[in-house]
Design a protein around this motif. Structure first.
Motif, PDB file in Angstrom:
ATOM      1  N   LEU A 141       0.869  -1.185   0.086  1.00  0.00           N
ATOM      2  CA  LEU A 141      -0.041   0.012  -0.058  1.00  0.00           C
ATOM      3  C   LEU A 141       0.938   1.403   0.058  1.00  0.00           C
ATOM      4  N   TYR A 142       0.378   2.291  -0.442  1.00  0.00           N
ATOM      5  CA  TYR A 142       1.055   3.566  -0.376  1.00  0.00           C
ATOM      6  C   TYR A 142       1.265   3.928   1.171  1.00  0.00           C
ATOM      7  N   TYR A 143       2.038   4.763   1.711  1.00  0.00           N
ATOM      8  CA  TYR A 143       2.345   5.073   2.908  1.00  0.00           C
ATOM      9  C   TYR A 143       1.389   5.350   3.962  1.00  0.00           C
ATOM     10  N   GLY A 144       0.349   6.167   3.346  1.00  0.00           N
ATOM     11  CA  GLY A 144      -0.823   6.642   4.164  1.00  0.00           C
ATOM     12  C   GLY A 144      -1.701   5.742   4.470  1.00  0.00           C
TER      13      GLY A 144
ATOM     14  N   ALA B 151      -1.050   2.683   4.473  1.00  0.00           N
ATOM     15  CA  ALA B 151      -0.226   1.645   5.288  1.00  0.00           C
ATOM     16  C   ALA B 151      -0.392   2.034   6.661  1.00  0.00           C
ATOM     17  N   GLN B 152      -0.289   2.985   6.994  1.00  0.00           N
ATOM     18  CA  GLN B 152      -0.334   3.707   8.541  1.00  0.00           C
ATOM     19  C   GLN B 152      -1.782   3.073   8.980  1.00  0.00           C
ATOM     20  N   GLU B 153      -2.883   3.523   8.162  1.00  0.00           N
ATOM     21  CA  GLU B 153      -4.179   3.041   8.637  1.00  0.00           C
ATOM     22  C   GLU B 153      -4.274   1.599   8.808  1.00  0.00           C
ATOM     23  N   VAL B 154      -3.700   0.953   7.876  1.00  0.00           N
ATOM     24  CA  VAL B 154      -4.085  -0.632   7.906  1.00  0.00           C
ATOM     25  C   VAL B 154      -3.199  -1.262   8.964  1.00  0.00           C
ATOM     26  N   ILE B 155      -1.922  -1.050   9.200  1.00  0.00           N
ATOM     27  CA  ILE B 155      -1.230  -1.584  10.096  1.00  0.00           C
ATOM     28  C   ILE B 155      -1.773  -1.249  11.414  1.00  0.00           C
ATOM     29  N   THR B 156      -2.320   0.038  11.775  1.00  0.00           N
ATOM     30  CA  THR B 156      -2.917   0.412  13.174  1.00  0.00           C
ATOM     31  C   THR B 156      -3.900  -0.751  13.255  1.00  0.00           C
ATOM     32  N   ARG B 157      -4.787  -0.938  12.220  1.00  0.00           N
ATOM     33  CA  ARG B 157      -5.991  -1.798  12.184  1.00  0.00           C
ATOM     34  C   ARG B 157      -5.688  -3.303  12.493  1.00  0.00           C
ATOM     35  N   LEU B 158      -4.735  -3.687  11.892  1.00  0.00           N
ATOM     36  CA  LEU B 158      -4.371  -5.066  11.870  1.00  0.00           C
ATOM     37  C   LEU B 158      -3.332  -5.309  12.985  1.00  0.00           C
ATOM     38  N   ARG B 159      -2.889  -4.288  13.486  1.00  0.00           N
ATOM     39  CA  ARG B 159      -1.790  -4.609  14.617  1.00  0.00           C
ATOM     40  C   ARG B 159      -2.069  -6.042  15.660  1.00  0.00           C
TER      41      ARG B 159
ATOM     42  N   LYS C 241       4.821 -11.538  13.547  1.00  0.00           N
ATOM     43  CA  LYS C 241       5.183 -11.835  11.978  1.00  0.00           C
ATOM     44  C   LYS C 241       6.304 -10.860  11.530  1.00  0.00           C
ATOM     45  N   THR C 242       6.473 -11.145  10.301  1.00  0.00           N
ATOM     46  CA  THR C 242       7.492 -10.510   9.660  1.00  0.00           C
ATOM     47  C   THR C 242       6.796  -9.452   8.462  1.00  0.00           C
ATOM     48  N   VAL C 243       6.704  -8.133   8.904  1.00  0.00           N
ATOM     49  CA  VAL C 243       6.006  -7.501   7.933  1.00  0.00           C
ATOM     50  C   VAL C 243       6.883  -6.763   6.900  1.00  0.00           C
TER      51      VAL C 243
ATOM     52  N   VAL D 109       7.820  12.844   2.740  1.00  0.00           N
ATOM     53  CA  VAL D 109       6.780  13.371   3.739  1.00  0.00           C
ATOM     54  C   VAL D 109       7.395  13.059   5.223  1.00  0.00           C
ATOM     55  N   VAL D 110       8.178  12.117   5.217  1.00  0.00           N
ATOM     56  CA  VAL D 110       9.039  11.982   6.389  1.00  0.00           C
ATOM     57  C   VAL D 110      10.069  12.685   6.503  1.00  0.00           C
ATOM     58  N   GLU D 111      10.378  13.015   7.969  1.00  0.00           N
ATOM     59  CA  GLU D 111      11.356  14.052   8.237  1.00  0.00           C
ATOM     60  C   GLU D 111      12.875  13.107   8.140  1.00  0.00           C
ATOM     61  N   PRO D 112      14.024  14.177   7.893  1.00  0.00           N
ATOM     62  CA  PRO D 112      15.191  13.636   7.916  1.00  0.00           C
ATOM     63  C   PRO D 112      15.408  12.939   9.101  1.00  0.00           C
ATOM     64  N   GLY D 113      16.169  11.735   9.217  1.00  0.00           N
ATOM     65  CA  GLY D 113      16.521  11.148  10.506  1.00  0.00           C
ATOM     66  C   GLY D 113      15.624   9.934  10.933  1.00  0.00           C
ATOM     67  N   THR D 114      14.537   9.860   9.737  1.00  0.00           N
ATOM     68  CA  THR D 114      13.628   8.817  10.080  1.00  0.00           C
ATOM     69  C   THR D 114      13.106   8.213   8.546  1.00  0.00           C
ATOM     70  N   SER D 115      12.239   7.356   8.587  1.00  0.00           N
ATOM     71  CA  SER D 115      11.585   6.577   7.241  1.00  0.00           C
ATOM     72  C   SER D 115      10.332   6.160   7.591  1.00  0.00           C
ATOM     73  N   ALA D 116       9.683   6.011   6.316  1.00  0.00           N
ATOM     74  CA  ALA D 116       8.252   5.318   6.532  1.00  0.00           C
ATOM     75  C   ALA D 116       8.465   3.947   7.233  1.00  0.00           C
ATOM     76  N   ALA D 117       9.465   3.158   7.048  1.00  0.00           N
ATOM     77  CA  ALA D 117       9.481   1.869   7.647  1.00  0.00           C
ATOM     78  C   ALA D 117       9.583   2.166   9.178  1.00  0.00           C
ATOM     79  N   GLU D 118      10.527   3.027   9.520  1.00  0.00           N
ATOM     80  CA  GLU D 118      10.700   3.020  10.785  1.00  0.00           C
ATOM     81  C   GLU D 118       9.387   3.735  11.468  1.00  0.00           C
ATOM     82  N   GLU D 119       8.769   4.559  10.833  1.00  0.00           N
ATOM     83  CA  GLU D 119       7.462   5.366  11.602  1.00  0.00           C
ATOM     84  C   GLU D 119       6.315   3.939  11.466  1.00  0.00           C
ATOM     85  N   LEU D 120       6.216   3.220  10.482  1.00  0.00           N
ATOM     86  CA  LEU D 120       5.389   2.124  10.588  1.00  0.00           C
ATOM     87  C   LEU D 120       5.639   0.945  11.541  1.00  0.00           C
ATOM     88  N   ALA D 121       6.964   0.976  11.801  1.00  0.00           N
ATOM     89  CA  ALA D 121       7.242  -0.206  12.705  1.00  0.00           C
ATOM     90  C   ALA D 121       6.870   0.307  14.207  1.00  0.00           C
ATOM     91  N   LYS D 122       6.491   1.576  14.277  1.00  0.00           N
ATOM     92  CA  LYS D 122       6.284   2.259  15.603  1.00  0.00           C
ATOM     93  C   LYS D 122       4.647   1.675  16.065  1.00  0.00           C
TER      94      LYS D 122
END
Lengths: 212, 212
Positions: free
Chosen positions: B66-69, B71-79, B85-87, B103-116
Protein backbone atom coordinates in the motif's frame (compact mmCIF):
# COMPACT_ATOMS: atom_id res chain seq x y z
CA UNK A 1 42.25 28.39 -21.37
CA UNK A 2 41.66 25.26 -19.39
CA UNK A 3 38.38 23.34 -19.38
CA UNK A 4 38.80 21.16 -16.33
CA UNK A 5 40.95 21.17 -13.21
CA UNK A 6 41.21 17.92 -11.29
CA UNK A 7 42.49 18.15 -7.73
CA UNK A 8 43.82 14.81 -6.55
CA UNK A 9 45.70 12.03 -8.30
CA UNK A 10 44.30 8.98 -6.53
CA UNK A 11 42.18 6.30 -8.18
CA UNK A 12 39.25 8.64 -8.72
CA UNK A 13 41.36 11.59 -9.85
CA UNK A 14 43.15 9.39 -12.36
CA UNK A 15 39.93 7.86 -13.67
CA UNK A 16 38.30 11.27 -14.03
CA UNK A 17 41.38 12.61 -15.81
CA UNK A 18 41.21 9.70 -18.25
CA UNK A 19 37.51 10.39 -18.94
CA UNK A 20 38.17 14.12 -19.34
CA UNK A 21 40.98 13.42 -21.81
CA UNK A 22 38.66 11.03 -23.69
CA UNK A 23 36.14 13.87 -23.86
CA UNK A 24 38.77 16.07 -25.51
CA UNK A 25 38.82 18.58 -22.67
CA UNK A 26 41.94 20.58 -21.79
CA UNK A 27 43.16 19.67 -18.36
CA UNK A 28 45.01 20.91 -15.32
CA UNK A 29 46.01 18.40 -12.62
CA UNK A 30 46.74 19.67 -9.14
CA UNK A 31 48.00 17.70 -6.17
CA UNK A 32 49.49 18.36 -2.78
CA UNK A 33 52.61 16.63 -4.12
CA UNK A 34 53.26 18.42 -7.47
CA UNK A 35 55.43 15.54 -8.71
CA UNK A 36 52.41 13.22 -8.59
CA UNK A 37 50.36 15.74 -10.55
CA UNK A 38 53.17 15.99 -13.13
CA UNK A 39 53.35 12.22 -13.38
CA UNK A 40 49.62 11.85 -14.10
CA UNK A 41 49.75 14.78 -16.53
CA UNK A 42 52.61 13.08 -18.33
CA UNK A 43 50.62 9.86 -18.70
CA UNK A 44 47.73 11.79 -20.24
CA UNK A 45 49.85 13.28 -23.01
CA UNK A 46 51.05 16.68 -24.08
CA UNK A 47 49.15 19.83 -23.22
CA UNK A 48 48.04 18.70 -19.78
CA UNK A 49 49.34 21.13 -17.19
CA UNK A 50 50.02 20.33 -13.57
CA UNK A 51 51.00 21.85 -10.28
CA UNK A 52 50.74 21.90 -6.52
CA UNK A 53 48.07 23.39 -4.31
CA UNK A 54 49.70 26.83 -4.42
CA UNK A 55 48.66 27.09 -8.08
CA UNK A 56 45.32 28.70 -8.89
CA UNK A 57 42.66 26.35 -10.27
CA UNK A 58 42.29 27.35 -13.94
CA UNK A 59 39.49 25.14 -15.20
CA UNK A 60 35.92 26.31 -15.72
CA UNK A 61 35.03 23.08 -13.94
CA UNK A 62 37.07 22.11 -10.88
CA UNK A 63 36.70 18.51 -9.76
CA UNK A 64 37.74 17.93 -6.16
CA UNK A 65 38.74 14.26 -6.36
CA UNK A 66 39.49 13.88 -2.66
CA UNK A 67 37.97 12.24 0.40
CA UNK A 68 35.62 14.44 2.39
CA UNK A 69 38.15 15.47 5.05
CA UNK A 70 40.92 16.60 2.66
CA UNK A 71 38.25 18.16 0.42
CA UNK A 72 37.24 20.46 3.29
CA UNK A 73 40.82 21.52 3.79
CA UNK A 74 41.64 22.04 0.12
CA UNK A 75 38.43 23.94 -0.72
CA UNK A 76 39.09 26.28 2.20
CA UNK A 77 42.65 26.80 0.99
CA UNK A 78 41.77 27.34 -2.70
CA UNK A 79 38.61 29.33 -2.05
CA UNK A 80 39.94 32.48 -3.71
CA UNK A 81 40.59 30.81 -7.06
CA UNK A 82 37.19 29.01 -7.04
CA UNK A 83 35.12 32.18 -7.41
CA UNK A 84 32.71 31.86 -10.34
CA UNK A 85 33.74 28.29 -11.07
CA UNK A 86 31.73 25.09 -11.13
CA UNK A 87 33.10 22.84 -8.40
CA UNK A 88 32.28 19.13 -8.44
CA UNK A 89 32.28 17.26 -5.14
CA UNK A 90 32.60 13.50 -5.61
CA UNK A 91 33.05 12.54 -1.96
CA UNK A 92 31.26 9.95 0.15
CA UNK A 93 31.34 10.98 3.81
CA UNK A 94 31.28 7.41 5.08
CA UNK A 95 32.14 6.37 8.60
CA UNK A 96 34.73 3.84 7.45
CA UNK A 97 35.03 2.28 10.91
CA UNK A 98 31.54 0.84 10.62
CA UNK A 99 30.40 1.30 7.00
CA UNK A 100 27.00 1.78 8.62
CA UNK A 101 26.61 5.56 8.83
CA UNK A 102 27.69 8.88 7.37
CA UNK A 103 29.83 11.43 9.19
CA UNK A 104 27.47 14.24 8.15
CA UNK A 105 24.22 14.83 10.06
CA UNK A 106 20.79 13.90 8.69
CA UNK A 107 19.37 16.87 6.82
CA UNK A 108 22.64 17.84 5.16
CA UNK A 109 25.35 16.32 2.95
CA UNK A 110 29.06 16.56 2.26
CA UNK A 111 28.29 18.59 -0.87
CA UNK A 112 26.18 21.13 1.02
CA UNK A 113 28.79 21.44 3.78
CA UNK A 114 31.61 21.89 1.26
CA UNK A 115 29.56 24.49 -0.63
CA UNK A 116 29.45 26.60 2.54
CA UNK A 117 33.25 26.79 2.51
CA UNK A 118 33.38 28.54 -0.89
CA UNK A 119 30.10 30.41 -1.36
CA UNK A 120 31.37 32.23 -4.45
CA UNK A 121 31.65 28.92 -6.32
CA UNK A 122 28.77 26.89 -7.78
CA UNK A 123 28.75 23.40 -6.33
CA UNK A 124 27.70 20.22 -8.08
CA UNK A 125 27.50 16.71 -6.65
CA UNK A 126 28.48 14.10 -9.22
CA UNK A 127 30.53 10.93 -9.68
CA UNK A 128 30.07 9.79 -6.05
CA UNK A 129 28.29 6.60 -7.17
CA UNK A 130 30.92 5.62 -9.74
CA UNK A 131 33.83 3.48 -8.61
CA UNK A 132 37.24 4.28 -10.09
CA UNK A 133 37.66 1.02 -12.00
CA UNK A 134 34.37 1.18 -13.87
CA UNK A 135 34.76 4.94 -14.34
CA UNK A 136 38.15 4.41 -15.91
CA UNK A 137 36.59 1.84 -18.26
CA UNK A 138 33.66 4.19 -18.91
CA UNK A 139 31.08 1.44 -19.11
CA UNK A 140 29.71 -1.57 -17.29
CA UNK A 141 28.16 -4.59 -18.92
CA UNK A 142 28.44 -2.82 -22.27
CA UNK A 143 26.42 0.19 -21.12
CA UNK A 144 27.55 3.75 -20.40
CA UNK A 145 27.93 4.39 -16.69
CA UNK A 146 25.23 6.46 -15.01
CA UNK A 147 26.44 9.70 -13.44
CA UNK A 148 23.94 11.32 -11.06
CA UNK A 149 24.19 15.12 -10.98
CA UNK A 150 22.76 17.45 -8.31
CA UNK A 151 23.15 21.24 -8.14
CA UNK A 152 21.08 24.27 -7.34
CA UNK A 153 22.29 25.78 -10.61
CA UNK A 154 20.55 24.44 -13.69
CA UNK A 155 23.35 25.92 -15.79
CA UNK A 156 26.02 24.09 -13.80
CA UNK A 157 24.05 20.82 -14.01
CA UNK A 158 23.91 21.22 -17.78
CA UNK A 159 27.61 22.10 -17.96
CA UNK A 160 28.51 18.93 -16.04
CA UNK A 161 26.00 16.84 -18.00
CA UNK A 162 27.63 18.00 -21.25
CA UNK A 163 31.02 16.92 -19.93
CA UNK A 164 29.65 13.57 -18.75
CA UNK A 165 28.07 12.90 -22.14
CA UNK A 166 31.24 13.89 -23.98
CA UNK A 167 33.12 11.46 -21.74
CA UNK A 168 30.91 8.61 -22.98
CA UNK A 169 28.80 8.35 -19.84
CA UNK A 170 25.09 8.93 -19.18
CA UNK A 171 24.20 12.05 -17.16
CA UNK A 172 21.13 11.90 -14.91
CA UNK A 173 20.18 15.28 -13.44
CA UNK A 174 18.38 14.76 -10.15
CA UNK A 175 17.72 18.36 -9.08
CA UNK A 176 19.01 20.64 -6.33
CA UNK A 177 22.21 20.21 -4.35
CA UNK A 178 20.23 18.93 -1.34
CA UNK A 179 19.72 15.73 -3.32
CA UNK A 180 23.38 15.00 -2.59
CA UNK A 181 21.89 13.63 0.64
CA UNK A 182 20.20 10.79 -1.19
CA UNK A 183 23.17 10.21 -3.50
CA UNK A 184 25.59 9.99 -0.58
CA UNK A 185 23.15 7.96 1.50
CA UNK A 186 22.58 5.32 -1.13
CA UNK A 187 26.27 5.04 -1.91
CA UNK A 188 26.81 4.22 1.77
CA UNK A 189 24.71 1.09 1.17
CA UNK A 190 26.51 0.27 -2.07
CA UNK A 191 29.91 0.65 -0.40
CA UNK A 192 28.87 -1.44 2.59
CA UNK A 193 27.86 -4.22 0.20
CA UNK A 194 31.34 -4.09 -1.39
CA UNK A 195 32.88 -4.43 2.07
CA UNK A 196 30.53 -7.31 2.99
CA UNK A 197 32.13 -10.74 2.42
CA UNK A 198 28.65 -12.22 1.81
CA UNK A 199 28.66 -10.51 -1.60
CA UNK A 200 31.70 -12.07 -3.20
CA UNK A 201 31.15 -10.66 -6.66
CA UNK A 202 31.16 -7.08 -5.31
CA UNK A 203 34.74 -5.88 -5.14
CA UNK A 204 34.64 -2.12 -5.52
CA UNK A 205 34.08 -2.60 -9.21
CA UNK A 206 30.28 -2.57 -9.50
CA UNK A 207 28.20 0.04 -11.31
CA UNK A 208 24.96 1.52 -10.02
CA UNK A 209 22.67 1.75 -13.02
CA UNK A 210 19.07 2.53 -13.85
CA UNK A 211 18.29 -0.09 -16.49
CA UNK A 212 15.71 1.09 -19.00
CA UNK B 1 -0.66 -22.78 7.04
CA UNK B 2 -0.01 -19.73 4.90
CA UNK B 3 3.44 -18.51 3.90
CA UNK B 4 2.68 -15.02 2.74
CA UNK B 5 -0.12 -12.51 3.17
CA UNK B 6 -0.28 -9.64 0.71
CA UNK B 7 -2.39 -6.66 1.69
CA UNK B 8 -3.38 -4.63 -1.34
CA UNK B 9 -4.30 -5.59 -4.88
CA UNK B 10 -2.86 -2.66 -6.82
CA UNK B 11 0.01 -2.92 -9.31
CA UNK B 12 2.56 -3.72 -6.62
CA UNK B 13 0.30 -6.15 -4.74
CA UNK B 14 -0.45 -8.00 -7.96
CA UNK B 15 3.19 -8.13 -9.01
CA UNK B 16 4.27 -9.39 -5.58
CA UNK B 17 1.52 -12.01 -5.61
CA UNK B 18 2.75 -13.21 -9.00
CA UNK B 19 6.34 -13.48 -7.70
CA UNK B 20 5.18 -15.26 -4.54
CA UNK B 21 3.18 -17.76 -6.59
CA UNK B 22 6.24 -18.28 -8.82
CA UNK B 23 8.22 -18.99 -5.66
CA UNK B 24 5.73 -21.72 -4.75
CA UNK B 25 4.59 -19.98 -1.59
CA UNK B 26 1.07 -20.37 -0.22
CA UNK B 27 -0.76 -17.10 -0.29
CA UNK B 28 -3.46 -15.03 1.33
CA UNK B 29 -4.62 -11.85 -0.39
CA UNK B 30 -6.38 -9.19 1.67
CA UNK B 31 -7.94 -5.98 0.46
CA UNK B 32 -10.27 -3.32 1.74
CA UNK B 33 -12.67 -4.50 -0.98
CA UNK B 34 -12.80 -8.31 -0.51
CA UNK B 35 -14.09 -8.82 -4.08
CA UNK B 36 -10.85 -7.39 -5.45
CA UNK B 37 -8.84 -9.74 -3.25
CA UNK B 38 -10.95 -12.67 -4.46
CA UNK B 39 -10.45 -11.62 -8.07
CA UNK B 40 -6.64 -11.53 -7.73
CA UNK B 41 -6.68 -14.81 -5.80
CA UNK B 42 -8.73 -16.38 -8.61
CA UNK B 43 -6.18 -15.25 -11.21
CA UNK B 44 -3.37 -16.86 -9.22
CA UNK B 45 -5.00 -20.29 -9.19
CA UNK B 46 -6.46 -22.65 -6.65
CA UNK B 47 -5.38 -22.64 -3.05
CA UNK B 48 -4.94 -18.89 -2.78
CA UNK B 49 -7.21 -17.57 -0.05
CA UNK B 50 -8.57 -14.05 0.15
CA UNK B 51 -10.55 -11.71 2.34
CA UNK B 52 -11.21 -8.21 3.58
CA UNK B 53 -9.43 -6.24 6.26
CA UNK B 54 -11.56 -7.82 9.01
CA UNK B 55 -9.72 -11.11 8.40
CA UNK B 56 -6.59 -11.85 10.41
CA UNK B 57 -3.33 -11.86 8.45
CA UNK B 58 -2.28 -15.52 8.36
CA UNK B 59 1.08 -15.45 6.58
CA UNK B 60 4.43 -15.76 8.34
CA UNK B 61 5.39 -12.85 6.12
CA UNK B 62 2.88 -10.03 5.67
CA UNK B 63 3.57 -7.68 2.77
CA UNK B 64 1.82 -4.34 3.09
CA UNK B 65 1.53 -3.41 -0.59
CA UNK B 66 0.00 0.00 0.00
CA UNK B 67 0.98 3.65 -0.21
CA UNK B 68 2.41 5.11 2.98
CA UNK B 69 -0.82 6.79 4.13
CA UNK B 70 -3.09 3.73 3.79
CA UNK B 71 -0.27 1.57 5.19
CA UNK B 72 -0.35 3.59 8.42
CA UNK B 73 -4.10 3.09 8.69
CA UNK B 74 -4.09 -0.62 7.87
CA UNK B 75 -1.14 -1.53 10.13
CA UNK B 76 -2.86 0.25 13.01
CA UNK B 77 -6.06 -1.64 12.28
CA UNK B 78 -4.46 -5.09 11.88
CA UNK B 79 -1.90 -4.65 14.65
CA UNK B 80 -3.32 -7.49 16.75
CA UNK B 81 -2.85 -10.10 14.03
CA UNK B 82 0.69 -8.90 13.18
CA UNK B 83 2.24 -10.00 16.49
CA UNK B 84 5.28 -12.17 15.87
CA UNK B 85 5.08 -11.79 12.10
CA UNK B 86 7.55 -10.40 9.61
CA UNK B 87 5.96 -7.34 8.04
CA UNK B 88 7.39 -5.95 4.79
CA UNK B 89 6.92 -2.26 4.07
CA UNK B 90 7.35 -1.43 0.38
CA UNK B 91 6.21 2.19 0.49
CA UNK B 92 7.86 5.33 -0.83
CA UNK B 93 6.76 8.33 1.22
CA UNK B 94 7.11 10.76 -1.67
CA UNK B 95 5.62 14.24 -1.77
CA UNK B 96 3.84 13.61 -5.08
CA UNK B 97 2.99 17.29 -5.52
CA UNK B 98 6.65 18.12 -6.10
CA UNK B 99 8.51 14.80 -6.51
CA UNK B 100 11.30 16.71 -4.76
CA UNK B 101 11.00 15.64 -1.12
CA UNK B 102 9.75 12.97 1.23
CA UNK B 103 6.84 13.41 3.65
CA UNK B 104 8.89 11.86 6.47
CA UNK B 105 11.43 13.96 8.35
CA UNK B 106 15.21 13.59 7.90
CA UNK B 107 16.52 11.07 10.41
CA UNK B 108 13.61 8.65 10.01
CA UNK B 109 11.81 6.70 7.30
CA UNK B 110 8.37 5.36 6.44
CA UNK B 111 9.49 1.90 7.54
CA UNK B 112 10.64 3.10 10.95
CA UNK B 113 7.45 5.11 11.47
CA UNK B 114 5.26 2.16 10.45
CA UNK B 115 7.23 -0.15 12.77
CA UNK B 116 6.23 2.06 15.71
CA UNK B 117 2.57 1.34 14.98
CA UNK B 118 2.96 -2.42 15.53
CA UNK B 119 5.90 -2.96 17.88
CA UNK B 120 5.11 -6.66 18.31
CA UNK B 121 5.84 -7.28 14.62
CA UNK B 122 9.29 -7.44 12.98
CA UNK B 123 9.54 -4.89 10.21
CA UNK B 124 11.51 -5.23 6.99
CA UNK B 125 11.95 -2.66 4.23
CA UNK B 126 12.06 -4.29 0.82
CA UNK B 127 10.73 -3.94 -2.74
CA UNK B 128 10.51 -0.15 -2.58
CA UNK B 129 13.00 0.23 -5.45
CA UNK B 130 11.26 -2.24 -7.76
CA UNK B 131 8.56 -0.93 -10.07
CA UNK B 132 5.53 -3.14 -10.60
CA UNK B 133 6.10 -3.85 -14.27
CA UNK B 134 9.67 -5.07 -13.91
CA UNK B 135 8.79 -6.88 -10.68
CA UNK B 136 6.02 -8.72 -12.46
CA UNK B 137 8.49 -9.73 -15.17
CA UNK B 138 11.06 -10.64 -12.50
CA UNK B 139 14.04 -9.45 -14.50
CA UNK B 140 15.42 -6.49 -16.40
CA UNK B 141 17.80 -6.69 -19.31
CA UNK B 142 18.02 -10.44 -18.77
CA UNK B 143 19.18 -10.09 -15.17
CA UNK B 144 17.34 -10.85 -11.92
CA UNK B 145 15.98 -7.72 -10.29
CA UNK B 146 17.81 -6.43 -7.24
CA UNK B 147 15.74 -6.31 -4.05
CA UNK B 148 17.30 -4.26 -1.23
CA UNK B 149 16.40 -5.54 2.23
CA UNK B 150 16.75 -3.66 5.54
CA UNK B 151 15.71 -4.88 8.98
CA UNK B 152 16.98 -4.84 12.54
CA UNK B 153 16.35 -8.60 12.64
CA UNK B 154 18.96 -10.67 10.87
CA UNK B 155 16.53 -13.60 10.94
CA UNK B 156 13.82 -11.57 9.22
CA UNK B 157 16.30 -10.30 6.61
CA UNK B 158 17.26 -13.88 5.85
CA UNK B 159 13.62 -14.98 5.72
CA UNK B 160 12.83 -12.26 3.18
CA UNK B 161 16.05 -12.92 1.26
CA UNK B 162 15.06 -16.59 0.94
CA UNK B 163 11.69 -15.57 -0.45
CA UNK B 164 13.28 -13.09 -2.85
CA UNK B 165 15.72 -15.72 -4.11
CA UNK B 166 12.93 -18.30 -4.53
CA UNK B 167 11.02 -15.71 -6.54
CA UNK B 168 13.90 -15.48 -9.02
CA UNK B 169 15.22 -12.13 -7.81
CA UNK B 170 18.52 -11.11 -6.19
CA UNK B 171 18.37 -10.19 -2.49
CA UNK B 172 20.80 -7.55 -1.23
CA UNK B 173 20.79 -7.20 2.58
CA UNK B 174 21.83 -3.69 3.53
CA UNK B 175 21.60 -3.84 7.34
CA UNK B 176 19.33 -2.32 9.96
CA UNK B 177 15.86 -0.86 9.42
CA UNK B 178 17.28 2.67 9.61
CA UNK B 179 18.76 2.05 6.18
CA UNK B 180 15.21 2.36 4.87
CA UNK B 181 16.10 6.07 4.94
CA UNK B 182 18.64 5.65 2.16
CA UNK B 183 16.44 3.22 0.22
CA UNK B 184 13.46 5.60 0.33
CA UNK B 185 15.66 8.62 -0.33
CA UNK B 186 17.26 7.21 -3.43
CA UNK B 187 13.95 5.97 -4.81
CA UNK B 188 12.71 9.57 -4.56
CA UNK B 189 15.37 10.45 -7.14
CA UNK B 190 14.56 7.45 -9.32
CA UNK B 191 10.84 8.27 -9.27
CA UNK B 192 11.49 11.95 -10.02
CA UNK B 193 13.47 10.88 -13.08
CA UNK B 194 10.50 8.78 -14.26
CA UNK B 195 8.27 11.83 -13.90
CA UNK B 196 10.79 14.07 -15.72
CA UNK B 197 9.97 14.48 -19.43
CA UNK B 198 13.68 15.00 -20.16
CA UNK B 199 14.20 11.25 -19.63
CA UNK B 200 11.93 9.82 -22.27
CA UNK B 201 13.04 6.22 -21.88
CA UNK B 202 12.11 6.22 -18.18
CA UNK B 203 8.44 5.37 -17.87
CA UNK B 204 8.00 3.74 -14.48
CA UNK B 205 9.48 0.57 -15.91
CA UNK B 206 13.18 0.94 -15.09
CA UNK B 207 15.18 -1.28 -12.74
CA UNK B 208 17.72 -0.07 -10.21
CA UNK B 209 20.60 -2.52 -10.38
CA UNK B 210 24.10 -2.96 -9.05
CA UNK B 211 25.91 -4.36 -12.09
CA UNK B 212 28.76 -6.66 -11.16
Amino acid sequence: MTDITIIGTGNMGSALAKRAAAAGRSLQILNRTPEKAAELAGELGSGVISGGLAEPALGDIVIVALYYGPAQEVITRLRGSLTGKTVIDISNPINTDTFDSLVVEPGTSAAEELAKLAPEATFVKAFNTTFAGTLSAGSADGKPLDVFIASDSQEARKQVADFVRAAGLRPLEVGGLHHARELEGFQLLVMALQANPAYESFNWGTALKILD
